[in-house]
Design a protein around this motif. Structure first.
Motif, mmCIF file in Angstrom:
data_model
loop_
_atom_site.group_PDB
_atom_site.id
_atom_site.type_symbol
_atom_site.label_atom_id
_atom_site.label_comp_id
_atom_site.label_asym_id
_atom_site.label_seq_id
_atom_site.Cartn_x
_atom_site.Cartn_y
_atom_site.Cartn_z
ATOM 1 N N MET A 1 0.847 -1.180 0.000
ATOM 2 C CA MET A 1 0.000 0.000 0.000
ATOM 3 C C MET A 1 0.894 1.244 0.000
ATOM 4 O O MET A 1 1.808 1.353 0.810
ATOM 5 N N THR A 2 0.600 2.193 -0.886
ATOM 6 C CA THR A 2 1.382 3.427 -0.959
ATOM 7 C C THR A 2 1.035 4.329 0.221
ATOM 8 O O THR A 2 0.002 4.151 0.881
ATOM 9 N N THR A 3 1.873 5.310 0.444
ATOM 10 C CA THR A 3 1.623 6.272 1.519
ATOM 11 C C THR A 3 0.323 7.016 1.278
ATOM 12 O O THR A 3 -0.478 7.199 2.205
ATOM 13 N N ASP A 4 0.082 7.449 0.033
ATOM 14 C CA ASP A 4 -1.163 8.159 -0.271
ATOM 15 C C ASP A 4 -2.377 7.277 0.002
ATOM 16 O O ASP A 4 -3.374 7.730 0.561
#
Length: 188
Positions: A1-4
């Protein structure tokens, strides 16, 4: 999962529900202090206005791409919400008791919209840069999201959650205050 993506999850599943819970606690405090007999319909309607001032930007961010237009609406709504919240407490304080629980609820109701706005700005950094540099070309219309945040079931679930915790209670408060005001006027 990306930070955004993680930040979006924090918005959806932490900050948005907390805002509804804080609003419900605030409503419970109004009910306990018999708002209808103290500060009355005027204050109750202001509470509904403040809910709209935060609710509209929330819906915009859930339904549309965050572009310069959406950011401008979010910023304007936040500033107006802060001004109205200040007036609300100024109006209510001499008319009814504001408990420690209500003060804590107000802390959340004031800070969560700012935190949500800050997270939206972080997630949409290039759009914030466009806003600040006045590079608004092509960003002044509402563009529906292709994929809704949280999946197809999130928005109906969140709206139902908010209806139970905020919309119905504050509608009840407005109605209770209106009925009390009409009874008071008839007996005067």
């Amino acid at each position: 999962m990306t930070t955004d993506a993680l930040l979006v999850q924090v918005l959806l599943y932490v900050f948005l529900p907390l805002w509804g819970i804080a609003g419900f606690i605030d409503w419970c405090c109004h009910r306990a202090t018999r708002i209808e007999a103290t500060s009355g319909l005027k204050e109750s309607l202001v509470h509904s206005l403040m809910g709209l001032q935060v609710g509209i930007p929330i819906l915009l961010c859930l339904l549309f791409e965050v572009n310069v237009l959406v950011l401008l609406i979010c910023l304007a709504a936040w500033v107006l919400h802060e001004l109205v919240a200040h007036w609300d407490v100024h109006y209510a304080a001499p008319r009814r008791h504001i408990s420690i629980w209500e003060m804590h609820a107000h802390n959340y109701l004031a800070s969560l919209p700012l935190y949500m706005l800050a997270l939206i700005a972080v997630i949409n950094g290039p759009t914030v840069a466009d806003l600040l540099t006045l590079d608004w070309a092509g960003q002044l219309s509402l563009v529906p999201l292709e994929t809704p945040h949280g999946g197809a079931g999130y928005l109906p679930g969140y709206l139902a959650f908010m209806a139970v915790l905020a919309v119905f209670p504050y509608a009840e408060e407005n109605l209770r205050c209106l009925v009390f005001a009409l009874k008071r006027r008839r007996s005067a």
